[in-house]
Structures are given as structure tokens and as C-alpha cells.
Design a protein around this motif. Structure first.
Motif, PDB file in Angstrom:
ATOM      1  N   SER A  99       0.814  -1.209   0.000  1.00  0.00           N
ATOM      2  CA  SER A  99       0.000   0.000   0.000  1.00  0.00           C
ATOM      3  C   SER A  99       0.849   1.261   0.000  1.00  0.00           C
ATOM      4  CB  SER A  99      -0.929  -0.004   1.221  1.00  0.00           C
ATOM      5  OG  SER A  99      -1.634   1.213   1.321  1.00  0.00           O
ATOM      6  N   PHE A 100       1.648   1.442   1.063  1.00  0.00           N
ATOM      7  CA  PHE A 100       2.386   2.692   1.229  1.00  0.00           C
ATOM      8  C   PHE A 100       3.619   2.779   0.338  1.00  0.00           C
ATOM      9  CE2 PHE A 100       0.200   2.521   5.422  1.00  0.00           C
ATOM     10  CZ  PHE A 100      -0.513   3.695   5.289  1.00  0.00           C
ATOM     11  N   GLY A 101       4.239   1.644   0.056  1.00  0.00           N
ATOM     12  CA  GLY A 101       5.435   1.658  -0.778  1.00  0.00           C
ATOM     13  C   GLY A 101       5.112   1.541  -2.248  1.00  0.00           C
ATOM     14  N   GLY A 102       4.602   0.364  -2.657  1.00  0.00           N
ATOM     15  CA  GLY A 102       4.369   0.098  -4.070  1.00  0.00           C
ATOM     16  C   GLY A 102       3.329   0.996  -4.698  1.00  0.00           C
ATOM     17  N   MET A 103       2.149   1.096  -4.069  1.00  0.00           N
ATOM     18  CA  MET A 103       1.078   1.868  -4.683  1.00  0.00           C
ATOM     19  C   MET A 103       1.299   3.374  -4.583  1.00  0.00           C
ATOM     20  SD  MET A 103      -0.798  -0.310  -6.137  1.00  0.00           S
ATOM     21  CE  MET A 103       0.606  -1.389  -6.398  1.00  0.00           C
ATOM     22  N   SER A 104       2.067   3.811  -3.587  1.00  0.00           N
ATOM     23  CA  SER A 104       2.434   5.233  -3.536  1.00  0.00           C
ATOM     24  C   SER A 104       3.335   5.594  -4.712  1.00  0.00           C
ATOM     25  CB  SER A 104       3.146   5.554  -2.213  1.00  0.00           C
ATOM     26  OG  SER A 104       2.254   5.423  -1.135  1.00  0.00           O
ATOM     27  N   MET A 105       4.279   4.705  -5.039  1.00  0.00           N
ATOM     28  CA  MET A 105       5.119   4.914  -6.215  1.00  0.00           C
ATOM     29  C   MET A 105       4.261   4.923  -7.487  1.00  0.00           C
ATOM     30  SD  MET A 105       8.298   5.229  -5.233  1.00  0.00           S
ATOM     31  CE  MET A 105       9.414   4.701  -6.538  1.00  0.00           C
ATOM     32  N   PHE A 106       3.273   4.035  -7.511  1.00  0.00           N
ATOM     33  CA  PHE A 106       2.363   3.927  -8.652  1.00  0.00           C
ATOM     34  C   PHE A 106       1.618   5.242  -8.861  1.00  0.00           C
ATOM     35  CE2 PHE A 106      -1.644   2.399 -10.630  1.00  0.00           C
ATOM     36  CZ  PHE A 106      -1.129   1.661 -11.671  1.00  0.00           C
ATOM     37  N   MET A 107       1.065   5.805  -7.780  1.00  0.00           N
ATOM     38  CA  MET A 107       0.312   7.045  -7.881  1.00  0.00           C
ATOM     39  C   MET A 107       1.228   8.214  -8.238  1.00  0.00           C
ATOM     40  SD  MET A 107      -2.069   8.932  -5.042  1.00  0.00           S
ATOM     41  CE  MET A 107      -2.843  10.510  -5.411  1.00  0.00           C
ATOM     42  N   ALA A 108       2.392   8.267  -7.597  1.00  0.00           N
ATOM     43  CA  ALA A 108       3.335   9.345  -7.885  1.00  0.00           C
ATOM     44  C   ALA A 108       3.770   9.311  -9.349  1.00  0.00           C
ATOM     45  CB  ALA A 108       4.552   9.225  -6.973  1.00  0.00           C
TER      46      ALA A 108
END
Length: 410
Positions: free
Chosen positions: A275-284
Motif C-alpha cells: 500500500s504505502f510503498g508500491g502503490m504510492s510509487m504507482f500514484m506518484a
């Protein structure tokens, strides 16, 4: 002033029409299906533990949702062509909400098959939403800014991808390793979705026709004349989108399995990493991609992202520990712009065929049903790491598609 004018052009046409409000309303829907997809990645591990099923069998979760895309895409397209984008949105929201609420009796029954049925209903709803929203966003402004517009809208899809694993991890995995409540997150999202449906039933969306004059179609990079299948960017893009969704779904589905086996962390911790690592990179990446496309052609940026994702898969195949987790995070960053960019490139220049092309492109999302099954089978019979050879092949094709994308006059 130049920067301000560029911002206006994102959702404004040359004749002064401003589509900011419908753009905001439709963009809010991108969050909802991002959440629905990303929570599936937590369900895989949850059902493996709670129901004692294999990785191959748990991959049926993705198969039924993405199978719904294949079966529902053309009917969804027909609804939109006959009754408009708003009807497609409402149909999608109602099916999504009903499917989510079915998880309440599902928790009492605890039947894997009943959960699959509920997820199939959700998948049909998501199909209607995506068939309506993706092409609608591309026409809310000038054609040359379509890739930037859809990447910006898809950034909020990325926010949903962050919240899905977070909610799933907190509700489904307890700190002592026991399984939690599966109905709670789905009951909450089901109620929210039905409230959003009620809101959309009270508003009007401008119906922007696809019957463009010939000079407009030339500006978008192609002619509407002839068969849809004569458009090379569309036919190659259809395969590229199929393989992208296959790769993304396979990677997300078995991220938790991979890191618990190769990095020695718990399923709860892995869901938070996702959630915080992978998907944050995805959104950024999606937000940054929309900005970068002001300076770099969309197909060229896709080349760099495809090549980067290919390298990460090689590192995951042969790595372990934190280096492999780092490779996952970089892969999520590379993936971020792929779906909206391939979608926009594939429908570029299809003119009067745009709505029909969108239906076929949404059908191609069925790729998400194929890769998890293949990766689960490889994991059950060889190793989890070897299963990532499947997304490796997908990213190689996507890179080739971007490299060979026809250079048409804008």
C-alpha cells in the motif's frame, strides 16, 4: 501566463468550451475501481490461509473479475452508445455496489464459489465504469492533450490502489496472524458506491459525440474511414493493453506471497508495504507522468517505462530480500503510466470508431484473468520467483509496441 494557458487547455477546447466540472466528477470514479482491483491482491493471500486453497485456485479471484471485463465490455459499450456515458456510469456503480454488499452473506456462508460470484458481479460493474470513463476523459478537451488528461485522471485510480491493500491488510490480517473480517471493507465500499450512484442519477453529463469532422480526425493522428481493425496503433495497442493488465495483475496478486517467502516479513506487513510503498510509487508515477508528457511524447516515455519494468522483472527472478522489494517498487513506478498511455495511444485517430474501440480495449483487460493463473501454476509446481517470467515477457512486448508506434502527424 503560458503555464496558466496550458493548464486551461487540459480541459478546454479551442472554441472556449470548458469541461472542468465533468472532468472532476468522472475522475472521482477512477478511485473506486482502483480500490476494487487492489484489494484483490490481499484477498489472494487471505483465501489461501482462511480456506486452505492453493495459489493456483486463489488466482481464480482475479480470473472472475477480469473475466467479467471480457463478457461485459461489448454490452457496456452498447449501453453507452444507446443511452450515453451517464447510463454506463450508473449501471457500473449499481453492479459494483450490489456485488460488494454480497460479501455480507458471503462471510456467513464462507463458500469460495459464492465469493467468486460476488466478485464477478463487481467485475461487470467495473467494466461499465471503465468503458464509460476512460474514453470520456480523453475527449474532455483538445485531442493532443488526451494522454496527459487520462494520466491525470488515472492518478486518482492510483490513490484507490493505495487504499485497497491498506484496508484489506488492516481488516483481513491481524497482528497475531489470524484472519479478520472480510465483509467489513466490502460493506463500507458498497454503501459508498451506491451513494455515489444516487448522486450521479441526479446530475447531467455533457454527451460529447464521436462523429468528428474529417479535419478534426486528421489532427488526432488518423482517419475514421475504413475498418477499426485497419488502424495499426489500435490492433497492436489491444495486445499491449492485454499484456499490461496481465503483468500488473500477476505482479500485484503474488507480491505478498513473494515477499513473505523471500524477504521474511508477515502478510500484514507485506500488505502495508504494497500500500504505502508500491502503490504510492504507482500514484506518484501517474501524477508525474502527466506533467512529463508536456515535454516528452507519450510513446517515448512508454519506451523508457517498458524497458525499466523489464529490468525489474529480471532482478526479481534472481534476487531476494530488500533488493527484490526495491525492484518491485521501481516496477510500480514504471507501470504507472502504462495503462492510460497505451489506452490513449490505441484510440488515437480512431474517430467515429472510438466508442467501439474503447469496448474492445476494455475487453482486453481479461489479460488480468490469465497471468495470475499461469503464475500460480508455476509457483505451485516450481517456485514463486520463477512465476515472474510471465510479466517479464509482457513488458518486453510493451516496450516493442512503444518503440514501433507509428509516427503520425499531430
Amino acid at each position: 501566463m503560458k503555464q496558466s494557458n496550458e493548464k486551461v487547455k487540459l480541459v478546454q477546447t479551442r472554441d472556449g468550451k470548458n469541461f472542468l466540472l465533468p472532468f472532476i466528477l468522472i475522475t472521482s470514479l477512477f478511485f473506486l475501481w482502483g480500490f476494487a482491483h487492489s484489494i484483490l491482491d490481499v484477498l489472494n493471500k487471505h483465501f489461501q490461509d482462511a480456506l486452505g486453497i492453493t495459489k493456483t485456485r486463489s488466482a481464480l479471484i482475479q480470473a472472475v473479475v477480469y473475466g467479467g471485463y471480457f463478457l461485459m465490455a461489448l454490452p457496456a459499450g452498447n449501453i453507452i452508445r444507446r443511452y450515453g456515458y451517464r447510463a454506463g456510469v450508473l449501471t457500473g456503480l449499481l453492479l459494483y455496489g450490489i456485488g460488494a454488499l454480497l460479501f455480507i452473506p458471503g462471510e456467513r456462508i464462507m463458500s469460495f464459489e459464492f465469493f467468486l460470484f460476488s466478485l464477478f458481479i463487481i467485475g461487470c460493474g467495473l467494466t461499465c465504469l471503465e468503458t464509460a470513463a476512460n474514453p470520456y476523459v480523453t475527449v474532455l478537451g483538445e485531442p493532443e492533450s488526451a494522454e496527459r488528461r487520462i494520466n491525470l485522471a488515472q492518478s486518482f485510480n492510483g490513490l484507490g490502489w493505495i487504499c485497497g491493500p491498506l484496508a484489506g491488510g488492516l481488516f483481513l490480517f491481524s497482528e497475531n496472524g489470524e484472519s479478520g473480517s472480510i465483509s467489513t471493507p466490502y460493506a463500507i465500499i458498497g454503501i459508498i458506491v451506491l451513494l455515489v450512484a444516487l448522486f450521479f442519477s441526479r446530475i447531467r453529463l455533457p454527451e460529447i459525440g464521436m462523429n468528428q469532422p474529417a479535419e478534426t480526425e486528421v489532427q488526432t493522428g488518423g482517419e475514421a474511414a475504413g475498418s477499426l481493425w485497419s488502424h495499426r496503433n489500435f490492433t497492436w495497442g489491444l495486445v499491449a493493453l492485454f499484456l499490461y493488465v496481465a503483468a500488473q495483475t500477476g505482479i500485484n496478486s503474488f507480491f505478498i506471497n513473494y515477499v513473505t517467502e523471500h524477504a521474511g516479513i508477515t502478510a500484514r506487513e507485506a500488505s502495508l508495504w504494497l500500500s504505502f510503498g508500491g502503490m504510492s510509487m504507482f500514484m506518484a508515477g501517474r501524477m508525474g507522468g502527466s506533467w512529463i508528457m508536456r515535454f516528452i511524447r507519450a510513446e517515448r516515455l512508454l519506451v523508457f517505462c517498458g524497458a525499466g519494468a523489464t529490468v525489474t522483472m529480471i532482478l526479481i527472478l534472481f534476487g531476494s530480500g530488500m533488493s527484490a522489494i526495491g525492484a518491485f517498487f521501481f516496477c510500480f513506478l514504471c507501470e504507472s503510466i502504462m495503462f492510460p498511455t497505451i489506452f490513449a495511444l490505441a484510440i488515437r485517430g480512431t474517430g467515429t470508431h472510438t466508442k467501439r474501440a474503447s469496448s474492445f480495449l476494455i475487453m482486453s483487460i481479461v489479460g488480468g484473468a490469465v497471468a495470475p493463473l499461469a503464475m500460480g501454476y508455476i509457483a505451485d509446481h516450481a517456485s514463486m520467483a520463477l512465476g515472474f517470467v510471465v510479466p517479464l515477457g509482457c513488458f518486453l512486448y510493451i516496450t516493442l509496441y512503444a518503440v514501433t508506434y507509428p509516427r503520425k502527424k499531430q
